[in-house]
Design a protein around this motif. Structure first.
Motif, short mmCIF file in Angstrom:
data_model
loop_
_atom_site.label_atom_id
_atom_site.label_comp_id
_atom_site.label_asym_id
_atom_site.label_seq_id
_atom_site.Cartn_x
_atom_site.Cartn_y
_atom_site.Cartn_z
N VAL A 102 1.10 -1.32 0.05
CA VAL A 102 0.03 0.13 -0.04
C VAL A 102 0.84 1.25 0.07
N GLY A 103 1.87 1.19 0.85
CA GLY A 103 2.96 2.39 0.80
C GLY A 103 3.40 2.57 -0.46
N VAL A 104 4.09 1.65 -1.25
CA VAL A 104 4.54 1.85 -2.65
C VAL A 104 3.66 2.25 -3.38
N ALA A 105 2.40 1.87 -3.43
CA ALA A 105 1.01 2.21 -4.45
C ALA A 105 0.77 3.71 -4.07
N LEU A 106 1.01 4.32 -2.78
CA LEU A 106 0.51 5.55 -2.66
C LEU A 106 1.80 6.38 -3.12
N VAL A 107 2.91 5.99 -2.98
CA VAL A 107 4.14 6.83 -3.50
C VAL A 107 4.05 6.82 -5.15
N ALA A 108 3.75 5.61 -5.47
CA ALA A 108 3.70 5.61 -7.03
C ALA A 108 2.56 6.34 -7.89
N LEU A 109 1.59 6.48 -6.98
CA LEU A 109 0.62 7.40 -7.31
C LEU A 109 0.59 8.80 -7.26
N GLY A 110 1.58 9.09 -6.44
CA GLY A 110 2.02 10.54 -6.10
C GLY A 110 1.07 11.16 -5.23
N LEU A 111 0.47 10.12 -4.31
CA LEU A 111 -0.57 11.00 -3.42
C LEU A 111 0.24 11.17 -1.90
N THR A 112 1.60 11.17 -1.97
CA THR A 112 2.34 11.62 -0.65
C THR A 112 2.98 13.01 -0.75
N ARG A 113 2.70 13.31 -2.23
CA ARG A 113 2.98 14.78 -2.19
C ARG A 113 2.15 15.93 -1.58
N PRO A 114 2.77 16.90 -0.50
CA PRO A 114 1.93 17.70 0.07
C PRO A 114 1.12 18.84 -0.93
N ALA A 115 1.99 19.13 -1.74
CA ALA A 115 1.50 20.20 -2.81
C ALA A 115 -0.15 19.79 -3.45
N MET A 116 -0.04 18.23 -3.59
CA MET A 116 -1.27 17.85 -4.25
C MET A 116 -2.51 17.97 -3.38
N TRP A 117 -2.56 18.32 -2.02
CA TRP A 117 -3.45 18.35 -1.21
C TRP A 117 -3.63 19.65 -0.78
N ALA A 118 -2.85 20.53 -1.12
CA ALA A 118 -3.00 22.10 -1.04
C ALA A 118 -3.78 22.55 -1.93
#
Length: 160
Positions: free
Chosen positions: A24-40
């Motif tokens: 799950v962690g690798v999938a989140l990183v691969a999808l770019g969901l761990t970038r803070p700018a995406m949520w701003a």
């Protein structure tokens, strides 16, 4: 039970949970969901008591343009506009109609004006995110005492 057997049973029992967490962690990183700018949010403004900033943009040439609306409730004179991006402070300002630090604009309640705050030495490329702290020093010329106040706030977005 021997220690080796206990260790193997532990790995078999909890190993699947560890494996799922890693996947799950690798999938989140691969999808770019761990970038803070995406949520701003893409653009925003906060603060500015007495004024509303209805639109703004930072241009790569060092100008921060603001559409300022007087929400103070009476006539005001803008005495000074200052800004700060990171550690760099603004170097000057102008407003539409030829207004600047020596020819200061006055706004009736509800009136709007476009002003530019100039920065030098700020290296923000097109599309990069910025955050600018802005101060509007103004005098309430519509009151008897003509008090001077500073309205502070922040604008952020992506540079053009």
């Amino acid at each position: 039970m021997r220690r080796g057997q206990a260790a193997i049973e532990f790995l078999m029992t909890y190993g699947w949970a560890f494996l799922i967490i890693i996947i799950v962690g690798v999938a989140l990183v691969a999808l770019g969901l761990t970038r803070p700018a995406m949520w701003a949010p893409p653009k925003g403004a906060s603060g500015f008591s007495g004024f509303q900033i209805t639109d703004w943009a930072y241009f790569t040439n060092g100008n921060l343009s603001l559409v300022i609306v007087n929400k103070y409730g009476s006539r005001v004179r803008i005495n000074d506009l200052t800004g700060k991006i990171g550690t760099k402070s603004s170097t000057g300002w102008t407003c539409e109609g030829g207004y600047n630090a020596t020819n200061r604009p006055e706004l009736e309640s509800g009136e709007r004006i476009v002003c530019n705050i100039t920065f030098s030495g700020v290296d923000i490329s097109s599309g990069a995110r910025y955050s600018a702290d802005v101060s509007i020093n103004f005098t309430d010329v519509g009151s008897t005492f003509q008090t001077t106040t500073t309205s502070k706030g922040t604008v952020f977005g992506s540079a053009i």
